[in-house]
Design a protein around this motif. Structure first.
Motif, PDB file in Angstrom:
ATOM      1  N   CYS A 192       0.821  -1.213   0.000  1.00 23.04           N
ATOM      2  CA  CYS A 192       0.000   0.000   0.000  1.00 23.04           C
ATOM      3  C   CYS A 192       0.858   1.267   0.000  1.00 23.04           C
ATOM      4  CB  CYS A 192      -0.921   0.004   1.219  1.00 23.04           C
ATOM      5  SG  CYS A 192      -2.178  -1.291   1.213  1.00 23.04           S
ATOM      6  N   ASP A 214     -14.666   5.688   6.007  1.00 25.15           N
ATOM      7  CA  ASP A 214     -14.112   4.438   6.535  1.00 25.15           C
ATOM      8  C   ASP A 214     -13.054   3.859   5.610  1.00 25.15           C
ATOM      9  OD1 ASP A 214     -15.667   4.445   8.811  1.00 25.15           O
ATOM     10  OD2 ASP A 214     -17.311   3.332   7.877  1.00 25.15           O
ATOM     11  N   VAL A 216     -10.560   5.597   4.418  1.00 24.24           N
ATOM     12  CA  VAL A 216      -9.325   6.360   4.559  1.00 24.24           C
ATOM     13  C   VAL A 216      -8.875   6.317   6.014  1.00 24.24           C
ATOM     14  CG1 VAL A 216      -9.751   7.882   2.593  1.00 24.24           C
ATOM     15  CG2 VAL A 216     -10.649   8.506   4.843  1.00 24.24           C
ATOM     16  N   ASP A 217      -7.634   6.692   6.230  1.00 22.06           N
ATOM     17  CA  ASP A 217      -7.037   6.598   7.572  1.00 22.06           C
ATOM     18  C   ASP A 217      -6.278   7.881   7.860  1.00 22.06           C
ATOM     19  OD1 ASP A 217      -5.815   5.945   9.932  1.00 22.06           O
ATOM     20  OD2 ASP A 217      -4.526   4.378   9.098  1.00 22.06           O
ATOM     21  N   ASN A 218      -6.583   8.508   8.975  1.00 24.88           N
ATOM     22  CA  ASN A 218      -5.922   9.759   9.348  1.00 24.88           C
ATOM     23  C   ASN A 218      -5.179   9.621  10.675  1.00 24.88           C
ATOM     24  OD1 ASN A 218      -5.283  12.467   8.782  1.00 24.88           O
ATOM     25  ND2 ASN A 218      -6.945  13.211  10.096  1.00 24.88           N
ATOM     26  N   SER A 219      -4.898   8.374  11.077  1.00 26.00           N
ATOM     27  CA  SER A 219      -4.286   8.139  12.389  1.00 26.00           C
ATOM     28  C   SER A 219      -2.878   8.729  12.497  1.00 26.00           C
ATOM     29  CB  SER A 219      -4.239   6.642  12.692  1.00 26.00           C
ATOM     30  OG  SER A 219      -3.498   5.949  11.698  1.00 26.00           O
ATOM     31  N   LYS A 226      -7.033   3.589   3.400  1.00 28.18           N
ATOM     32  CA  LYS A 226      -6.916   2.541   4.415  1.00 28.18           C
ATOM     33  C   LYS A 226      -6.375   1.273   3.772  1.00 28.18           C
ATOM     34  CE  LYS A 226      -9.755   2.545   7.766  1.00 28.18           C
ATOM     35  NZ  LYS A 226     -10.973   2.457   8.609  1.00 28.18           N
ATOM     36  N   CYS A 227      -5.378   0.691   4.414  1.00 27.75           N
ATOM     37  CA  CYS A 227      -4.711  -0.489   3.877  1.00 27.75           C
ATOM     38  C   CYS A 227      -5.159  -1.734   4.634  1.00 27.75           C
ATOM     39  CB  CYS A 227      -3.196  -0.321   3.981  1.00 27.75           C
ATOM     40  SG  CYS A 227      -2.259  -1.691   3.292  1.00 27.75           S
ATOM     41  N   TRP A 233      -6.892  -2.429  -0.773  1.00 28.34           N
ATOM     42  CA  TRP A 233      -7.934  -1.501  -0.341  1.00 28.34           C
ATOM     43  C   TRP A 233      -9.247  -2.161  -0.713  1.00 28.34           C
ATOM     44  CZ3 TRP A 233     -12.052   0.846  -2.685  1.00 28.34           C
ATOM     45  CH2 TRP A 233     -12.684   1.875  -1.965  1.00 28.34           C
ATOM     46  N   ARG A 239     -16.096  -4.825   2.360  1.00 32.05           N
ATOM     47  CA  ARG A 239     -15.120  -4.558   3.409  1.00 32.05           C
ATOM     48  C   ARG A 239     -15.330  -5.429   4.628  1.00 32.05           C
ATOM     49  NH1 ARG A 239     -14.874   1.559   3.696  1.00 32.05           N
ATOM     50  NH2 ARG A 239     -13.823   1.306   1.684  1.00 32.05           N
TER      51      ARG A 239
END
Length: 247
Positions: A192, A214, A216-219, A226-227, A233, A239
């Motif tokens: 990814c 959901d 995508v990831d912003n952590s 999001k991987c 993906w 999902r």
């Protein structure tokens, strides 16, 4: 049909009046630095073959030494032409806007990435690439489904896989006509982190347009795709059950 270019193993001229390698010259910039003409070749068949032809013309007809680089995405070529030192590194393209060592990029699908193209024009005006026109032919980009798969789905239940609504999993089960992710050898895939999932701007546009936050990831403080399982993906419809995702 795939197009392959096999470089000759012997150093010979293709044109009877071609400039021999011993007589070819480098470019020289305003600082007196000398280097060959850089040709950036995208990795798909048309990109490789047209770049090989261009390299031959630059060498034998214009008399310049050349160097060949390349990457898997159109936008990599944008950044290479702009003078970025690591144009395929999604986390840091290494752009400084000084000198470019790549000067030609064929098969650049500029219309598909207007925000990135415009961003480069604004941030690196002295080295930003210029669109010199079409290649003389038209191209389309899209999903490909083998004919035998299409005919099987239609013969068995009248499902028209060419039509996007046939892939609405709330109404039908098209996954049974395809392989699931277990059929893929992950070692042949990019992780990814090596894909456009790491392109924060592209992922921001995706999330805003689809409202699929959901996906995508912003952590980390930077919005990325999001991987899953290091390589994938997954679409919202599969999902929850990745085996319903098909390839």
């Amino acid at each position: 049909a795939a197009v392959f270019f096999i470089a000759p193993l012997v150093k010979s001229l293709c044109f009877p009046d071609g400039v021999p390698e011993s007589q070819r010259v480098n470019l020289t910039n305003s600082d007196g630095e000398s280097y060959p003409v850089g040709i950036w070749a995208p990795s798909w068949a048309a990109g490789v073959s047209t770049s090989a032809v261009m390299r031959l013309l630059v060498q034998e007809k214009l008399g310049f030494l050349t160097v060949l680089g390349g990457g898997p995405a159109t936008v990599d070529g944008f950044f290479a032409i702009a003078g970025c030192e690591s144009p395929t590194d999604l986390s840091d393209r290494g752009c400084n806007g000084k000198h470019s060592y790549y000067h030609v990029h064929l098969e650049g699908w500029t219309a598909g990435y207007p925000h990135i193209w415009n961003q480069i024009q604004q941030e690196y005006p002295d080295t930003a690439p210029q669109n010199l026109g079409g290649m003389g032919y038209s191209g389309l980009s899209g999903m490909y489904i083998p004919r035998e798969v299409i005919e099987s789905a239609y013969d068995q239940e009248g499902m028209v896989l060419q039509f996007y609504r046939a892939h609405n999993t709330s109404k039908s089960n098209p996954s049974k006509y395809f392989d699931d992710i277990n059929a893929l050898n992950a070692e042949t895939l990019k992780t990814c982190g090596e894909t456009r999932l790491m392109d924060s701007q592209a992922m921001s546009v995706y999330a805003r347009v689809t409202n699929d936050w959901d996906g995508v990831d912003n952590s980390s403080g930077t919005l990325v795709g999001k991987c899953f399982l290091g390589y994938f993906w997954f679409a919202p419809s599969c999902r929850a059950n990745p085996l319903e995702c098909y390839t």
